[in-house]
Design a protein around this motif. Sequence first.
Motif, PDB file in Angstrom:
ATOM      1  N   SER A  60       0.849  -1.181   0.000  1.00 28.41           N
ATOM      2  CA  SER A  60       0.000   0.000   0.000  1.00 28.41           C
ATOM      3  C   SER A  60       0.890   1.238   0.000  1.00 28.41           C
ATOM      4  O   SER A  60       2.095   1.162   0.295  1.00 28.41           O
ATOM      5  N   LEU A  61       0.301   2.391  -0.298  1.00 28.62           N
ATOM      6  CA  LEU A  61       1.094   3.623  -0.302  1.00 28.62           C
ATOM      7  C   LEU A  61       1.628   3.944   1.092  1.00 28.62           C
ATOM      8  O   LEU A  61       2.730   4.469   1.236  1.00 28.62           O
ATOM      9  N   SER A  62       0.860   3.623   2.137  1.00 23.63           N
ATOM     10  CA  SER A  62       1.347   3.886   3.490  1.00 23.63           C
ATOM     11  C   SER A  62       2.538   2.990   3.811  1.00 23.63           C
ATOM     12  O   SER A  62       3.495   3.423   4.459  1.00 23.63           O
ATOM     13  N   ALA A  63       2.490   1.730   3.367  1.00 17.94           N
ATOM     14  CA  ALA A  63       3.622   0.826   3.588  1.00 17.94           C
ATOM     15  C   ALA A  63       4.835   1.290   2.790  1.00 17.94           C
ATOM     16  O   ALA A  63       5.975   1.220   3.274  1.00 17.94           O
ATOM     17  N   ILE A  64       4.591   1.767   1.568  1.00 15.08           N
ATOM     18  CA  ILE A  64       5.691   2.287   0.756  1.00 15.08           C
ATOM     19  C   ILE A  64       6.337   3.474   1.449  1.00 15.08           C
ATOM     20  O   ILE A  64       7.568   3.606   1.468  1.00 15.08           O
ATOM     21  N   ALA A  65       5.519   4.334   2.040  1.00 16.03           N
ATOM     22  CA  ALA A  65       6.060   5.496   2.754  1.00 16.03           C
ATOM     23  C   ALA A  65       6.969   5.050   3.895  1.00 16.03           C
ATOM     24  O   ALA A  65       8.023   5.650   4.130  1.00 16.03           O
ATOM     25  N   ASP A  66       6.581   3.983   4.601  1.00 13.24           N
ATOM     26  CA  ASP A  66       7.418   3.466   5.686  1.00 13.24           C
ATOM     27  C   ASP A  66       8.762   2.976   5.162  1.00 13.24           C
ATOM     28  O   ASP A  66       9.817   3.239   5.744  1.00 13.24           O
ATOM     29  N   VAL A  67       8.726   2.232   4.046  1.00  9.45           N
ATOM     30  CA  VAL A  67       9.964   1.720   3.460  1.00  9.45           C
ATOM     31  C   VAL A  67      10.856   2.868   3.004  1.00  9.45           C
ATOM     32  O   VAL A  67      12.074   2.868   3.239  1.00  9.45           O
ATOM     33  N   LEU A  68      10.260   3.882   2.386  1.00  7.85           N
ATOM     34  CA  LEU A  68      11.043   5.012   1.887  1.00  7.85           C
ATOM     35  C   LEU A  68      11.672   5.797   3.036  1.00  7.85           C
ATOM     36  O   LEU A  68      12.800   6.293   2.908  1.00  7.85           O
ATOM     37  N   ARG A  69      10.958   5.914   4.156  1.00  9.44           N
ATOM     38  CA  ARG A  69      11.544   6.593   5.322  1.00  9.44           C
ATOM     39  C   ARG A  69      12.769   5.843   5.824  1.00  9.44           C
ATOM     40  O   ARG A  69      13.765   6.450   6.230  1.00  9.44           O
ATOM     41  N   THR A  70      12.701   4.514   5.777  1.00  7.40           N
ATOM     42  CA  THR A  70      13.850   3.709   6.193  1.00  7.40           C
ATOM     43  C   THR A  70      15.021   3.921   5.238  1.00  7.40           C
ATOM     44  O   THR A  70      16.173   4.066   5.665  1.00  7.40           O
ATOM     45  N   ILE A  71      14.721   3.949   3.942  1.00  7.60           N
ATOM     46  CA  ILE A  71      15.777   4.161   2.941  1.00  7.60           C
ATOM     47  C   ILE A  71      16.442   5.515   3.135  1.00  7.60           C
ATOM     48  O   ILE A  71      17.674   5.641   3.038  1.00  7.60           O
ATOM     49  N   ASP A  72      15.643   6.528   3.422  1.00 10.38           N
ATOM     50  CA  ASP A  72      16.154   7.893   3.494  1.00 10.38           C
ATOM     51  C   ASP A  72      16.866   8.200   4.806  1.00 10.38           C
ATOM     52  O   ASP A  72      17.432   9.274   4.967  1.00 10.38           O
ATOM     53  N   ASP A  73      16.829   7.252   5.740  1.00 12.59           N
ATOM     54  CA  ASP A  73      17.516   7.449   7.016  1.00 12.59           C
ATOM     55  C   ASP A  73      18.959   6.967   6.869  1.00 12.59           C
ATOM     56  O   ASP A  73      19.207   5.757   6.831  1.00 12.59           O
ATOM     57  N   PRO A  74      19.930   7.872   6.780  1.00 12.25           N
ATOM     58  CA  PRO A  74      21.321   7.452   6.557  1.00 12.25           C
ATOM     59  C   PRO A  74      21.890   6.651   7.708  1.00 12.25           C
ATOM     60  O   PRO A  74      22.903   5.961   7.559  1.00 12.25           O
ATOM     61  N   GLY A  75      21.239   6.700   8.867  1.00  8.49           N
ATOM     62  CA  GLY A  75      21.742   5.954  10.009  1.00  8.49           C
ATOM     63  C   GLY A  75      21.329   4.493  10.003  1.00  8.49           C
ATOM     64  O   GLY A  75      21.817   3.709  10.824  1.00  8.49           O
ATOM     65  N   GLN A  76      20.438   4.114   9.080  1.00  9.89           N
ATOM     66  CA  GLN A  76      19.972   2.733   9.017  1.00  9.89           C
ATOM     67  C   GLN A  76      20.954   1.878   8.218  1.00  9.89           C
ATOM     68  O   GLN A  76      21.252   2.182   7.067  1.00  9.89           O
ATOM     69  N   PRO A  77      21.466   0.790   8.802  1.00 10.15           N
ATOM     70  CA  PRO A  77      22.335  -0.113   8.031  1.00 10.15           C
ATOM     71  C   PRO A  77      21.581  -0.724   6.857  1.00 10.15           C
ATOM     72  O   PRO A  77      20.352  -0.846   6.896  1.00 10.15           O
ATOM     73  N   VAL A  78      22.314  -1.106   5.822  1.00 12.16           N
ATOM     74  CA  VAL A  78      21.694  -1.699   4.637  1.00 12.16           C
ATOM     75  C   VAL A  78      20.885  -2.935   5.025  1.00 12.16           C
ATOM     76  O   VAL A  78      19.800  -3.179   4.487  1.00 12.16           O
ATOM     77  N   HIS A  79      21.386  -3.724   5.981  1.00  7.75           N
ATOM     78  CA  HIS A  79      20.675  -4.923   6.424  1.00  7.75           C
ATOM     79  C   HIS A  79      19.282  -4.566   6.936  1.00  7.75           C
ATOM     80  O   HIS A  79      18.302  -5.263   6.648  1.00  7.75           O
ATOM     81  N   GLU A  80      19.186  -3.452   7.687  1.00  7.42           N
ATOM     82  CA  GLU A  80      17.886  -3.026   8.213  1.00  7.42           C
ATOM     83  C   GLU A  80      16.978  -2.532   7.095  1.00  7.42           C
ATOM     84  O   GLU A  80      15.761  -2.767   7.120  1.00  7.42           O
TER      85      GLU A  80
END
Length: 222
Positions: A60-80
Amino acid sequence: MRIGELSRRSGVPVPTIKYYVREGLLPAGELTSPNQARYGDGHERRLRLIRALLDVGGLSLSAIADVLRTIDDPGQPVHEVLGAAANRITSAEAAEPGEAGPESAEAREEVAALLARRGWRVSEDNPAARSLAGVLAALHRAGHGGFTELLDVYADAAEPVAHADLDYVRRRVAREDLVESVVVGTVLGEAMFGALRRLAHVEASAGVFGETGGAEEGRAAG
């Protein structure tokens, strides 16, 4: 590039692009005048990822937004980042089947035992683990609980496939490309693996039950 060119290159209609911008899924373009904006390759890549998550991943678009927020967080490791995408896809594909009962409890114990036995660093609350528990519970209810004896056989087959998937993903550079690879690999890769398994069934059947039976099964499966 102008929004019209971005639309042509990405295959996403202009009104949809504007909607994604309003919803915060796509960064706004650089204003060159009050009514004009310029977009770059990053916008095209982000649109491609959104469409992959939407059309291939079924999010869903809301789930996509969650994934994109994770991608855009430079502090998140690639594994996460990859885990967030894969978990969202698993949740979107199918909810945990079955109802509460002794079969469900037994199935969860079997999954926990499998994870411990294989030394897999996966939580029992992982969506894929819950999905597997649902499948096992359904097998028990259908009177085919003995099928769980094949769990390690399936796990032995799944491990090299998982490593091959990640070797493919590792060749990606941008984080968006990494996530898109996970989407395609999770959804279409599973479909490919399932088709290959059915082909292997036809070949194995021919060897066990005879060439005629295998050929007839092959025609029926087709």
